[in-house]
Structure formats: structure tokens, C-alpha cells
Design an enzyme around this catalytic site. Structure first.
Site, mmCIF file in Angstrom:
data_model
loop_
_atom_site.group_PDB
_atom_site.id
_atom_site.type_symbol
_atom_site.label_atom_id
_atom_site.label_comp_id
_atom_site.label_asym_id
_atom_site.label_seq_id
_atom_site.Cartn_x
_atom_site.Cartn_y
_atom_site.Cartn_z
ATOM 1 C CD GLN B 19 -1.170 -0.059 3.729
ATOM 2 O OE1 GLN B 19 -1.701 -1.122 4.011
ATOM 3 N NE2 GLN B 19 -1.363 1.034 4.441
ATOM 4 C CB CYS B 25 -4.870 -1.163 5.375
ATOM 5 S SG CYS B 25 -5.696 -0.112 6.583
ATOM 6 C CG HIS B 162 -3.369 -2.517 9.418
ATOM 7 N ND1 HIS B 162 -3.238 -1.733 8.286
ATOM 8 C CD2 HIS B 162 -2.669 -3.665 9.153
ATOM 9 C CE1 HIS B 162 -2.490 -2.378 7.411
ATOM 10 N NE2 HIS B 162 -2.145 -3.546 7.903
#
Lengths: 76, 214
Positions: B19, B25, B162
Site C-alpha cells: 500500500q 489497507c 488496520h
């Protein structure tokens, strides 16, 4: 080397080494598959910088999964 | 349930991506899940456009972050077709949403499920086998220093920051663990993957679990 940026990065890197020692101290000596922590490509970033650049996930509260739903669906 | 299961062995998981400095993410995990479910249904394994989801999912903030459930909700509501990566490549920046002709190839979802499986990781394993790879959110602050092995400490539940994709589990060894695909490239962790202990909601891995259906 010699630049202000280099100095900041080097200090951040040294701090990360101290953090690795702490993180590894929790590993079970009897288990050889416990997580290992050490120098990564992110070691010259502060935790705040790392969070800002790489952690973009947002927490959302979801309903608890219940077996009841499946049981209901299985009724003929 | 088998003691070990990994969707990678069925060749339905696309390679680990990076990324870069984009906080996307949430899009990588959602698109990864859709790619796998599409392949599990007998279609070719295609790399689909993460950039399209980053640019177009208005409920999220592109490279500044987003939620997996927000992206799935948007995909479900709009029936947006995700095109191939080759058509809409990753740029690591939030851009303007591109539109494609209705005739263009793309994968849309028919629905999705999203639940809190905390305390029910055994059931979560069943769902992984039933639904396909699971899109989950985690606390990944300590992953900055992760080199390999099974994570058993140093992260919290209910503090997700995340998003990743669970592709399998392994309960054959001393410590059972989830096999999790990250989006920080293959030089990080176990060739881009991280292993997380099963059973204690480590890193909040069971707090937000979702899967799309195509």
C-alpha cells in the site's frame, strides 16, 4: 549523513532498538515460534509517523455473531 | 474442521501487495476478499482495482483511512463493478473516481456479512472455510517491528487501526494461529504474511470480521 533529517532518523532508529528488546522479552523461551521483533523497513519512523502513514483502518462496532441466526435459518 | 487450512493452497489468493504510504489497507483487504471469493466460485483469479475503491468509496477517506464495512456497504448499495487492476492501477494517492462503460469487465458483490466474532474464534474458522478469506480489522501498532513468528502479545482488542485478510489457520503446532495477508509488501513479516495466535482475540482479530459474496 550530517543533515538534520539524518540525525532525527538515527535517533528514532536507536529508540526502535530499545523497543525491540522490550517486545522480545515477552517471547516464551520454550516456544520457538513466538513472534520476533527487530529492525524492519519502518524502524526509522516514530510510532506516530508509522501510524499516520500505514494504519488507515477505522474501528466499527458490529453486532455479535450468534448461533441463533443459523439455527433459525435451518428450520424447515 | 481440519487442523490446518489455507486458501492459498487452492490458488484463490492474489499475491501480497504494497500500500506504500497510502492508508488504504481497508481497500486492499476488501478487494483481496472479493478477488478470492470470485475465484472460489470457479472464475479466474483476477487482480481487481484497489485504487477504484479508494477513489470511489465516498463513505471512506481514501488514503487517509476508511472502514472495511463502509466499503462493503458502498459496494453493496451501488453494485459498483470493480475493474481489473490493469485498467485502474494503484497510485498510492486518493484520486478522482473513474467510471467505466457498463459493458466493461468488473466484479460486483451480491451481499456481505459482518459480525463481531470475539469469543467465537472456533466459529470464525468455520466461516473462513465456508465464506472464503475473511476481511478483519486489527490493532497493528506493534507490527512496525514484527519480523516473523506467532503474535501472542503487544496488541489490543477494540482498538483497530488496520485492515487485513485472513487466508487460513494452522492448529498443528504448540500455538494455533491465523494466517493473515498484510499489504506492506513481501519484504515485511513472513513474505508479507503475519501469524496471530487463535483464541484470545489477539490484536482484536475477531472484533470486526466480514466477507463479501459475488
Amino acid at each position: 549523513p550530517g543533515s538534520a533529517e539524518f540525525s532525527i532518523r538515527f535517533k528514532t532508529f536507536k529508540k526502535s532498538i530499545g523497543r525491540h528488546v522490550y517486545l522480545n522479552s515477552f517471547s516464551r523461551s520454550s516456544s520457538n515460534n513466538s513472534a520476533k521483533y527487530g529492525v524492519t523497513e519502518f524502524s526509522d519512523l516514530s510510532p506516530d509517523e508509522f501510524r499516520e502513514r500505514y494504519l488507515g483502518g477505522r474501528h466499527v462496532q458490529l453486532p455479535k455473531y450468534t448461533k441463533l441466526k443459523e439455527d433459525t435459518l435451518n428450520i424447515p | 474442521l481440519a487442523p490446518k487450512f489455507d486458501w492459498r493452497e487452492k490458488n484463490v489468493v492474489t499475491p501480497v501487495q504494497s500500500q506504500q504510504s497510502c492508508g488504504g489497507c481497508w481497500a486492499f483487504s476488501v478487494v483481496g476478499g472479493i478477488e478470492s471469493v470470485y475465484a472460489i466460485q470457479g472464475n479466474a483469479l483476477e487482480e481487481l482495482s484497489v485504487q477504484q475503491v479508494i477513489d470511489c468509496s465516498y463513505k471512506n477517506q481514501g488514503c487517509n483511512g476508511g472502514s472495511t464495512v463502509g466499503a462493503l456497504s458502498w459496494l453493496n448499495q451501488t453494485q459498483e463493478k470493480i475493474v481489473k487492476t490493469s485498467e485502474y492501477p494503484f497510485k498510492a494517492l486518493t484520486g478522482v473516481c473513474h467510471f467505466f462503460p457498463k459493458s466493461a469487465f468488473g466484479v460486483s458483490i451480491k451481499g456481505y456479512e459482518a459480525y463481531d466474532f470475539s469469543g467465537q474464534e472456533e466459529k470464525m474458522m468455520e466461516k473462513l472455510v465456508q465464506w472464503g478469506p475473511l476481511v478483519v480489522t486489527v490493532d497493528a501498532v506493534s507490527w512496525q517491528d514484527y519480523l516473523g513468528g506467532v503474535i501472542q502479545h503487544h496488541c489490543s482488542s477494540q482498538e483497530a487501526n488496520h485492515a487485513v485478510l485472513i487466508t487460513g489457520f494452522d492448529r498443528t503446532g504448540e500455538v494455533p494461529y491465523w494466517i493473515v495477508r498484510n499489504s506492506w509488501g513481501t519484504s515485511w513479516g513472513n513474505e508479507g504474511y503475519v501469524y496471530i495466535e487463535i483464541g484470545g482475540n489477539i490484536c482484536g482479530i475477531a472484533d470486526s470480521v466480514s466477507a463479501a459474496f459475488v
